[in-house]
Design a protein around this motif. Structure first.
Motif: not given
Length: 281
Positions: A1-2, A30-40, A225-227
Protein backbone atom coordinates in the motif's frame (compact mmCIF):
# COMPACT_ATOMS: atom_id res chain seq x y z
CA UNK A 1 0.00 0.00 0.00
CA UNK A 2 1.30 3.44 -0.95
CA UNK A 3 1.91 6.00 1.76
CA UNK A 4 -0.25 9.10 1.79
CA UNK A 5 1.08 11.86 -0.46
CA UNK A 6 2.68 14.76 1.37
CA UNK A 7 3.97 18.25 0.64
CA UNK A 8 7.22 18.90 2.53
CA UNK A 9 8.53 22.40 3.26
CA UNK A 10 12.11 23.46 3.94
CA UNK A 11 13.95 26.77 4.32
CA UNK A 12 17.47 27.72 3.28
CA UNK A 13 18.27 30.72 5.48
CA UNK A 14 21.74 31.16 4.05
CA UNK A 15 20.54 31.56 0.46
CA UNK A 16 17.09 32.97 1.37
CA UNK A 17 14.92 30.31 -0.29
CA UNK A 18 12.06 28.05 0.68
CA UNK A 19 11.89 24.71 -1.08
CA UNK A 20 8.74 22.58 -1.26
CA UNK A 21 8.87 18.90 -2.19
CA UNK A 22 5.71 17.10 -3.32
CA UNK A 23 5.70 13.32 -2.89
CA UNK A 24 2.59 12.62 -4.96
CA UNK A 25 2.66 8.93 -5.88
CA UNK A 26 -0.55 7.93 -4.06
CA UNK A 27 -2.34 11.07 -5.24
CA UNK A 28 -1.54 10.32 -8.89
CA UNK A 29 -2.40 6.63 -8.38
CA UNK A 30 -5.82 7.57 -6.97
CA UNK A 31 -6.51 9.98 -9.84
CA UNK A 32 -5.52 7.31 -12.37
CA UNK A 33 -8.12 4.97 -10.82
CA UNK A 34 -10.83 7.64 -11.04
CA UNK A 35 -10.29 9.34 -14.39
CA UNK A 36 -10.54 7.73 -17.82
CA UNK A 37 -7.81 9.89 -19.38
CA UNK A 38 -5.13 7.64 -20.88
CA UNK A 39 -1.72 7.78 -22.54
CA UNK A 40 -0.25 11.19 -23.30
CA UNK A 41 -3.40 12.86 -22.01
CA UNK A 42 -2.87 11.39 -18.56
CA UNK A 43 0.84 12.24 -18.71
CA UNK A 44 -0.14 15.90 -19.14
CA UNK A 45 -2.77 15.55 -16.40
CA UNK A 46 -0.09 14.10 -14.09
CA UNK A 47 2.32 16.97 -14.73
CA UNK A 48 -0.45 19.51 -14.20
CA UNK A 49 -1.29 18.04 -10.78
CA UNK A 50 2.33 17.69 -9.68
CA UNK A 51 2.95 21.30 -10.69
CA UNK A 52 -0.14 22.96 -9.28
CA UNK A 53 -0.30 21.16 -5.91
CA UNK A 54 2.83 23.00 -4.80
CA UNK A 55 0.61 26.09 -4.56
CA UNK A 56 -1.02 24.60 -1.44
CA UNK A 57 2.07 25.77 0.43
CA UNK A 58 0.97 29.38 -0.17
CA UNK A 59 -2.52 29.00 1.31
CA UNK A 60 -3.36 30.14 4.82
CA UNK A 61 -5.85 28.37 7.16
CA UNK A 62 -9.35 28.49 5.70
CA UNK A 63 -8.21 29.53 2.23
CA UNK A 64 -8.88 27.69 -1.01
CA UNK A 65 -7.80 28.06 -4.60
CA UNK A 66 -9.18 27.14 -8.00
CA UNK A 67 -7.08 26.90 -11.15
CA UNK A 68 -9.07 26.71 -14.38
CA UNK A 69 -7.58 26.43 -17.87
CA UNK A 70 -9.79 26.86 -20.93
CA UNK A 71 -7.50 25.89 -23.80
CA UNK A 72 -8.61 26.41 -27.40
CA UNK A 73 -5.47 25.04 -29.06
CA UNK A 74 -5.46 22.15 -28.29
CA UNK A 75 -9.03 22.04 -27.01
CA UNK A 76 -9.43 20.91 -23.39
CA UNK A 77 -10.76 22.10 -20.04
CA UNK A 78 -8.72 21.57 -16.87
CA UNK A 79 -10.07 22.31 -13.39
CA UNK A 80 -8.02 21.97 -10.21
CA UNK A 81 -9.44 22.94 -6.83
CA UNK A 82 -7.44 22.80 -3.59
CA UNK A 83 -7.50 24.09 -0.02
CA UNK A 84 -5.15 24.72 2.89
CA UNK A 85 -6.15 21.43 4.52
CA UNK A 86 -4.56 19.53 1.62
CA UNK A 87 -7.78 18.34 0.00
CA UNK A 88 -8.09 18.66 -3.77
CA UNK A 89 -10.30 17.61 -6.64
CA UNK A 90 -9.81 17.92 -10.35
CA UNK A 91 -11.07 17.03 -13.79
CA UNK A 92 -9.81 17.08 -17.35
CA UNK A 93 -12.25 17.21 -20.24
CA UNK A 94 -12.80 15.74 -22.75
CA UNK A 95 -12.24 12.40 -21.03
CA UNK A 96 -10.56 11.06 -24.17
CA UNK A 97 -8.00 13.89 -24.24
CA UNK A 98 -4.88 12.17 -25.55
CA UNK A 99 -2.12 14.73 -26.17
CA UNK A 100 0.68 16.34 -24.21
CA UNK A 101 0.71 19.95 -25.50
CA UNK A 102 4.02 21.77 -25.41
CA UNK A 103 2.19 25.08 -25.74
CA UNK A 104 -1.31 26.21 -24.81
CA UNK A 105 -3.48 28.92 -26.35
CA UNK A 106 -6.47 30.02 -24.30
CA UNK A 107 -7.26 31.51 -20.89
CA UNK A 108 -6.31 30.64 -17.31
CA UNK A 109 -8.39 31.79 -14.34
CA UNK A 110 -7.10 31.74 -10.79
CA UNK A 111 -9.69 32.09 -8.01
CA UNK A 112 -8.68 32.40 -4.39
CA UNK A 113 -11.22 31.92 -1.62
CA UNK A 114 -10.87 33.51 1.80
CA UNK A 115 -12.50 32.40 5.08
CA UNK A 116 -15.74 34.17 5.98
CA UNK A 117 -15.77 35.90 2.60
CA UNK A 118 -18.04 34.75 -0.24
CA UNK A 119 -16.25 36.93 -2.80
CA UNK A 120 -13.28 35.22 -4.42
CA UNK A 121 -10.26 37.08 -5.74
CA UNK A 122 -9.99 36.19 -9.42
CA UNK A 123 -7.24 36.94 -11.90
CA UNK A 124 -7.21 36.07 -15.60
CA UNK A 125 -4.12 35.20 -17.60
CA UNK A 126 -4.15 35.05 -21.39
CA UNK A 127 -2.32 32.01 -22.68
CA UNK A 128 -0.69 32.61 -26.04
CA UNK A 129 1.59 29.67 -26.72
CA UNK A 130 2.89 29.06 -23.18
CA UNK A 131 3.60 25.87 -21.25
CA UNK A 132 1.71 24.89 -18.10
CA UNK A 133 4.80 25.44 -15.95
CA UNK A 134 4.99 28.99 -17.29
CA UNK A 135 1.36 29.49 -16.29
CA UNK A 136 2.01 28.56 -12.65
CA UNK A 137 5.17 30.65 -12.49
CA UNK A 138 3.25 33.60 -13.94
CA UNK A 139 0.70 33.18 -11.14
CA UNK A 140 3.51 33.21 -8.58
CA UNK A 141 5.12 36.23 -10.20
CA UNK A 142 2.01 38.37 -10.76
CA UNK A 143 -0.30 37.29 -7.93
CA UNK A 144 2.30 36.62 -5.22
CA UNK A 145 5.24 38.77 -6.48
CA UNK A 146 7.55 35.79 -6.05
CA UNK A 147 10.48 34.51 -8.08
CA UNK A 148 10.10 30.77 -8.44
CA UNK A 149 10.78 27.66 -10.44
CA UNK A 150 9.02 24.28 -10.47
CA UNK A 151 10.64 21.01 -11.50
CA UNK A 152 8.72 17.78 -12.13
CA UNK A 153 10.41 14.40 -11.96
CA UNK A 154 10.44 12.26 -15.10
CA UNK A 155 10.93 9.05 -13.12
CA UNK A 156 8.60 9.41 -10.13
CA UNK A 157 5.36 11.20 -9.27
CA UNK A 158 7.21 13.94 -7.42
CA UNK A 159 8.05 17.60 -7.92
CA UNK A 160 9.78 20.49 -6.19
CA UNK A 161 9.18 24.23 -6.08
CA UNK A 162 11.86 26.82 -5.31
CA UNK A 163 10.75 30.19 -3.95
CA UNK A 164 13.14 33.07 -3.46
CA UNK A 165 12.34 35.03 -0.31
CA UNK A 166 12.49 38.85 -0.25
CA UNK A 167 15.77 40.30 1.11
CA UNK A 168 15.93 40.89 4.88
CA UNK A 169 17.11 44.12 6.57
CA UNK A 170 18.38 45.61 3.34
CA UNK A 171 18.19 49.09 4.92
CA UNK A 172 20.50 48.15 7.81
CA UNK A 173 23.06 45.89 6.20
CA UNK A 174 25.19 46.01 3.11
CA UNK A 175 23.13 44.70 0.24
CA UNK A 176 24.46 41.52 -1.36
CA UNK A 177 23.07 40.53 -4.75
CA UNK A 178 21.04 37.35 -4.07
CA UNK A 179 21.61 34.13 -5.93
CA UNK A 180 19.04 33.74 -8.73
CA UNK A 181 16.45 30.98 -8.87
CA UNK A 182 18.23 29.31 -11.78
CA UNK A 183 21.59 29.54 -10.01
CA UNK A 184 20.08 28.03 -6.89
CA UNK A 185 18.63 25.13 -8.89
CA UNK A 186 22.04 24.43 -10.41
CA UNK A 187 23.41 24.30 -6.88
CA UNK A 188 20.95 21.71 -5.53
CA UNK A 189 19.72 19.85 -8.62
CA UNK A 190 22.02 16.82 -8.25
CA UNK A 191 20.66 16.02 -4.78
CA UNK A 192 17.04 16.62 -5.86
CA UNK A 193 17.37 14.55 -9.02
CA UNK A 194 18.92 11.72 -6.98
CA UNK A 195 15.92 11.92 -4.66
CA UNK A 196 13.56 11.83 -7.66
CA UNK A 197 15.33 8.71 -8.95
CA UNK A 198 14.87 6.93 -5.61
CA UNK A 199 11.07 7.49 -5.83
CA UNK A 200 10.93 7.08 -2.07
CA UNK A 201 7.88 7.83 0.03
CA UNK A 202 9.80 7.67 3.33
CA UNK A 203 9.88 10.97 5.21
CA UNK A 204 13.22 10.20 6.84
CA UNK A 205 14.95 9.79 3.47
CA UNK A 206 13.32 12.90 2.02
CA UNK A 207 14.09 15.02 5.07
CA UNK A 208 17.74 13.90 5.27
CA UNK A 209 18.28 14.67 1.57
CA UNK A 210 17.28 18.29 2.07
CA UNK A 211 19.06 18.64 5.39
CA UNK A 212 22.25 17.48 3.67
CA UNK A 213 21.96 20.69 1.61
CA UNK A 214 21.84 22.81 4.77
CA UNK A 215 18.06 23.29 4.67
CA UNK A 216 15.85 23.30 7.77
CA UNK A 217 12.70 21.16 7.85
CA UNK A 218 9.56 23.26 8.47
CA UNK A 219 6.87 20.57 8.32
CA UNK A 220 4.67 18.61 5.95
CA UNK A 221 1.03 18.33 4.95
CA UNK A 222 -0.98 15.38 3.65
CA UNK A 223 -2.46 15.87 0.18
CA UNK A 224 -5.45 13.81 -0.92
CA UNK A 225 -8.22 13.68 -3.48
CA UNK A 226 -11.45 14.54 -1.71
CA UNK A 227 -14.62 15.33 -3.61
CA UNK A 228 -17.30 17.42 -1.91
CA UNK A 229 -20.15 16.06 -4.00
CA UNK A 230 -23.22 14.53 -2.37
CA UNK A 231 -26.68 13.37 -3.33
CA UNK A 232 -28.17 16.55 -1.84
CA UNK A 233 -25.87 18.74 -3.93
CA UNK A 234 -26.75 16.79 -7.05
CA UNK A 235 -30.45 17.26 -6.29
CA UNK A 236 -29.87 20.97 -5.81
CA UNK A 237 -28.13 21.19 -9.21
CA UNK A 238 -30.96 19.37 -10.98
CA UNK A 239 -33.51 21.51 -9.17
CA UNK A 240 -31.71 24.66 -10.38
CA UNK A 241 -31.68 23.25 -13.91
CA UNK A 242 -35.46 22.84 -13.70
CA UNK A 243 -35.77 26.63 -13.55
CA UNK A 244 -34.62 26.89 -17.18
CA UNK A 245 -35.50 23.42 -18.46
CA UNK A 246 -38.71 21.50 -17.77
CA UNK A 247 -38.53 18.44 -15.56
CA UNK A 248 -40.01 16.38 -18.41
CA UNK A 249 -37.10 17.30 -20.68
CA UNK A 250 -34.57 16.43 -18.00
CA UNK A 251 -36.07 13.01 -17.28
CA UNK A 252 -37.05 12.33 -20.92
CA UNK A 253 -40.20 10.52 -19.90
CA UNK A 254 -38.44 8.30 -17.36
CA UNK A 255 -39.06 8.10 -13.63
CA UNK A 256 -35.35 8.28 -12.75
CA UNK A 257 -31.98 9.27 -14.15
CA UNK A 258 -28.35 8.61 -13.24
CA UNK A 259 -26.35 11.77 -12.59
CA UNK A 260 -22.54 11.54 -12.50
CA UNK A 261 -20.10 13.81 -10.66
CA UNK A 262 -17.48 15.01 -13.16
CA UNK A 263 -14.79 15.11 -10.45
CA UNK A 264 -15.00 11.71 -8.73
CA UNK A 265 -17.21 9.86 -11.27
CA UNK A 266 -19.72 8.83 -8.58
CA UNK A 267 -23.20 8.03 -9.95
CA UNK A 268 -26.34 9.14 -8.13
CA UNK A 269 -29.76 7.67 -8.90
CA UNK A 270 -32.21 10.58 -8.90
CA UNK A 271 -35.96 10.06 -9.25
CA UNK A 272 -38.53 12.52 -10.48
CA UNK A 273 -40.19 12.44 -7.06
CA UNK A 274 -36.83 13.25 -5.42
CA UNK A 275 -36.60 16.49 -7.41
CA UNK A 276 -40.23 17.44 -6.79
CA UNK A 277 -39.93 16.84 -3.04
CA UNK A 278 -36.59 18.70 -2.91
CA UNK A 279 -38.14 21.77 -4.56
CA UNK A 280 -40.96 21.78 -2.01
CA UNK A 281 -38.64 21.76 1.01
Amino acid sequence: MLSESRLYSFIDRENNFTVHFLEGQKLIHDLAMIHEVKGQGFAYFRDAILTSQNLVSLLKPGEGMGLFIDSDEPYFRLKIEMNHAGRMRTLLMPENFDSFPDKIKGVCRLSKLFPNNSNAYTSVIDLNGVSFHQVVNTILKDSYQMKSEIHVSKNSDQSTMLLQLPPIKVDKEEFVEPISVKEYWLKIQTTINDLFDKATTEQEVIQKSFESLGLTYLGSKKLEFKCSCSRERMLNSINSLCKSTSINEIFEGKDSIESKCDYCKTFYLITRDDVINFSLN
